[in-house]
Design a protein around this motif. Sequence first.
Motif, PDB file in Angstrom:
ATOM      1  N   LYS A 101      -2.108 -11.278   6.151  1.00 20.67           N
ATOM      2  CA  LYS A 101      -3.449 -10.924   5.941  1.00 20.67           C
ATOM      3  C   LYS A 101      -3.917  -9.569   5.456  1.00 20.67           C
ATOM      4  O   LYS A 101      -3.385  -8.622   5.739  1.00 20.67           O
ATOM      5  CB  LYS A 101      -4.277 -11.032   7.314  1.00 20.67           C
ATOM      6  N   VAL A 102      -4.807  -9.579   4.452  1.00 19.08           N
ATOM      7  CA  VAL A 102      -5.071  -8.343   3.748  1.00 19.08           C
ATOM      8  C   VAL A 102      -6.704  -8.560   3.554  1.00 19.08           C
ATOM      9  O   VAL A 102      -7.283  -9.530   3.652  1.00 19.08           O
ATOM     10  CB  VAL A 102      -4.345  -8.120   2.400  1.00 19.08           C
ATOM     11  N   THR A 103      -7.120  -7.316   3.516  1.00 17.09           N
ATOM     12  CA  THR A 103      -8.606  -7.205   3.215  1.00 17.09           C
ATOM     13  C   THR A 103      -8.858  -6.862   1.788  1.00 17.09           C
ATOM     14  O   THR A 103      -7.972  -6.271   1.101  1.00 17.09           O
ATOM     15  CB  THR A 103      -9.328  -6.142   4.121  1.00 17.09           C
ATOM     16  N   GLN A 104     -10.076  -7.104   1.430  1.00 15.96           N
ATOM     17  CA  GLN A 104     -10.332  -6.468  -0.036  1.00 15.96           C
ATOM     18  C   GLN A 104     -10.336  -5.021  -0.169  1.00 15.96           C
ATOM     19  O   GLN A 104      -9.873  -4.600  -1.349  1.00 15.96           O
ATOM     20  CB  GLN A 104     -11.735  -6.994  -0.511  1.00 15.96           C
ATOM     21  N   LYS A 105     -10.433  -4.404   0.902  1.00 14.88           N
ATOM     22  CA  LYS A 105     -10.399  -2.768   0.752  1.00 14.88           C
ATOM     23  C   LYS A 105      -8.977  -2.388   0.872  1.00 14.88           C
ATOM     24  O   LYS A 105      -8.608  -1.372  -0.044  1.00 14.88           O
ATOM     25  CB  LYS A 105     -10.883  -2.182   2.076  1.00 14.88           C
ATOM     26  N   MET A 106      -8.117  -3.104   1.764  1.00 15.50           N
ATOM     27  CA  MET A 106      -6.465  -2.719   1.540  1.00 15.50           C
ATOM     28  C   MET A 106      -5.994  -3.178   0.109  1.00 15.50           C
ATOM     29  O   MET A 106      -5.115  -2.593  -0.495  1.00 15.50           O
ATOM     30  CB  MET A 106      -5.750  -3.682   2.630  1.00 15.50           C
ATOM     31  N   LEU A 107      -6.799  -4.288  -0.382  1.00 18.70           N
ATOM     32  CA  LEU A 107      -6.202  -4.844  -1.755  1.00 18.70           C
ATOM     33  C   LEU A 107      -6.329  -3.809  -2.746  1.00 18.70           C
ATOM     34  O   LEU A 107      -5.301  -3.634  -3.843  1.00 18.70           O
ATOM     35  CB  LEU A 107      -6.826  -5.906  -2.048  1.00 18.70           C
ATOM     36  N   ARG A 108      -7.483  -3.157  -2.814  1.00 17.44           N
ATOM     37  CA  ARG A 108      -7.743  -2.028  -3.814  1.00 17.44           C
ATOM     38  C   ARG A 108      -6.655  -0.913  -3.841  1.00 17.44           C
ATOM     39  O   ARG A 108      -6.573  -0.196  -4.690  1.00 17.44           O
ATOM     40  CB  ARG A 108      -9.287  -1.467  -3.788  1.00 17.44           C
ATOM     41  N   GLN A 109      -5.935  -0.531  -2.673  1.00 18.37           N
ATOM     42  CA  GLN A 109      -5.266   0.175  -2.687  1.00 18.37           C
ATOM     43  C   GLN A 109      -3.756  -0.263  -3.073  1.00 18.37           C
ATOM     44  O   GLN A 109      -2.913   0.813  -3.073  1.00 18.37           O
ATOM     45  CB  GLN A 109      -5.093   0.955  -1.206  1.00 18.37           C
ATOM     46  N   GLN A 110      -3.397  -1.520  -3.375  1.00 16.10           N
ATOM     47  CA  GLN A 110      -2.187  -1.932  -3.966  1.00 16.10           C
ATOM     48  C   GLN A 110      -2.245  -2.073  -5.267  1.00 16.10           C
ATOM     49  O   GLN A 110      -3.115  -2.233  -6.081  1.00 16.10           O
ATOM     50  CB  GLN A 110      -1.875  -3.366  -3.102  1.00 16.10           C
ATOM     51  N   THR A 111      -0.920  -2.349  -5.930  1.00 17.36           N
ATOM     52  CA  THR A 111      -0.680  -2.666  -7.336  1.00 17.36           C
ATOM     53  C   THR A 111      -0.668  -4.299  -7.608  1.00 17.36           C
ATOM     54  O   THR A 111      -0.174  -4.885  -6.838  1.00 17.36           O
ATOM     55  CB  THR A 111       0.811  -2.114  -7.516  1.00 17.36           C
ATOM     56  N   VAL A 112      -1.607  -4.450  -8.241  1.00 21.33           N
ATOM     57  CA  VAL A 112      -2.117  -6.157  -8.597  1.00 21.33           C
ATOM     58  C   VAL A 112      -1.679  -6.111 -10.008  1.00 21.33           C
ATOM     59  O   VAL A 112      -2.449  -5.552 -10.783  1.00 21.33           O
ATOM     60  CB  VAL A 112      -3.160  -6.437  -8.168  1.00 21.33           C
ATOM     61  N   ILE A 128       0.212 -14.167 -10.647  1.00 16.53           N
ATOM     62  CA  ILE A 128      -0.351 -12.784 -10.207  1.00 16.53           C
ATOM     63  C   ILE A 128       0.919 -12.021  -9.187  1.00 16.53           C
ATOM     64  O   ILE A 128       1.230 -12.936  -8.314  1.00 16.53           O
ATOM     65  CB  ILE A 128      -1.647 -12.778  -9.275  1.00 16.53           C
ATOM     66  N   GLN A 129       1.209 -10.858  -9.389  1.00 15.63           N
ATOM     67  CA  GLN A 129       1.928 -10.089  -8.372  1.00 15.63           C
ATOM     68  C   GLN A 129       1.215  -9.034  -7.745  1.00 15.63           C
ATOM     69  O   GLN A 129       0.515  -8.214  -8.465  1.00 15.63           O
ATOM     70  CB  GLN A 129       3.245  -9.461  -9.258  1.00 15.63           C
ATOM     71  N   VAL A 130       1.504  -8.995  -6.501  1.00 14.99           N
ATOM     72  CA  VAL A 130       0.973  -8.054  -5.713  1.00 14.99           C
ATOM     73  C   VAL A 130       1.909  -7.349  -4.799  1.00 14.99           C
ATOM     74  O   VAL A 130       2.732  -7.939  -4.098  1.00 14.99           O
ATOM     75  CB  VAL A 130      -0.146  -8.720  -4.408  1.00 14.99           C
ATOM     76  N   VAL A 131       2.007  -5.965  -5.263  1.00 12.59           N
ATOM     77  CA  VAL A 131       3.000  -5.157  -4.597  1.00 12.59           C
ATOM     78  C   VAL A 131       2.383  -4.262  -3.240  1.00 12.59           C
ATOM     79  O   VAL A 131       1.465  -3.522  -3.443  1.00 12.59           O
ATOM     80  CB  VAL A 131       3.596  -4.225  -5.661  1.00 12.59           C
ATOM     81  N   MET A 132       2.988  -4.593  -2.224  1.00 10.57           N
ATOM     82  CA  MET A 132       2.605  -4.181  -0.836  1.00 10.57           C
ATOM     83  C   MET A 132       3.661  -3.675  -0.003  1.00 10.57           C
ATOM     84  O   MET A 132       4.817  -4.370   0.077  1.00 10.57           O
ATOM     85  CB  MET A 132       1.520  -5.108  -0.076  1.00 10.57           C
ATOM     86  N   GLY A 133       3.903  -2.401   0.269  1.00 12.75           N
ATOM     87  CA  GLY A 133       4.874  -1.778   1.039  1.00 12.75           C
ATOM     88  C   GLY A 133       6.228  -1.929   0.355  1.00 12.75           C
ATOM     89  O   GLY A 133       7.432  -2.106   1.253  1.00 12.75           O
TER      90      GLY A 133
END
Length: 306
Positions: free
Chosen positions: A266-277, A284-289
């Motif tokens: 689970k991620v929020t749109q606010k959290m998403l803006r701080q990640q690499t997409v 689509i690749q999302v880099v988190m942690g």
Amino acid sequence: MPAGRGDICEPCYWTRTCRKRITIGQAGITTKALSEAFGEFGEWMIRTTGPHKAALRINHFFPFFLEIDQAWSRIPTYSELLHHFGAEGLRRVRLPMRWLHEEQGVEPDHQAKRIDSEKRRIQACLSSMPSASLSDQVLKAYWLQLDTRIEAGKTSHTSARLALKAAAALLLATDREGQRLPQQGDVDNYLHAVPGQAASVTGFTNFLNRQHVTTLTPRVDVKRARKRRKETLARTLMTMARCTDQGEAWRERWIVAAMEYFHDTKVTQKMLRQQTVERTTDGIQVVMGGVTYWLPMADADRVQVP
């Protein structure tokens, strides 16, 4: 000049019409201060909205000034207005309230307004039970407990309203006629339909256990709840995939839903803006942690939701 106007232009015609209506309204207000206030409001409307709109709407706001005249014979405070008209009533007279704020210094209290709205929703919830039924009595008793907690500063009106709403929903799901209190099976069935309400309904089941010697326990079938959530997410993704307007805001909502569906993350749109997409050739690749998550492209012809 327009036909029928004689030697007077359009703005002058509506200004004169508005002032005539202001004068007629002032004659019905007994207090001099309120009569003058209505006149000042009318002139402010002419300047702010234009004479045409002012002339057409001035009579609509006359009852508001008349009621103030009869209730206070002066310009009241915001708290007095809120107590008398309620938040919903003040929403119907936004223009006079704007004038009171800008020209008379009546400062709105947004927290008091929010609390008043919550109180109105609470009363609507209390009225949802069949009159004089067992459920009606129990819900009102539960509200007295919640109200005591509000007075003691242990909970907010919003939290109390959400707890009361969950209690009312459980009671109505148990018996629409309000003649029977929930049993464990009723609680289980209710939470099967809305597993997210487990926390909200816990206070009410604890209340029933104390006051009516029941042994209710809010239980959520985690596997079943997860399955229902998956089904909901799948429908959301398929609907979004068919959307033709796929802008940036849409893309963020897609990734939030897809992250939970495909990766149980689970991620929020606010959290998403701080990640690499990043957009790739096949998705689509999302880099988190430090972890890279792959998601399918938002394309109805290509996305496969099992």
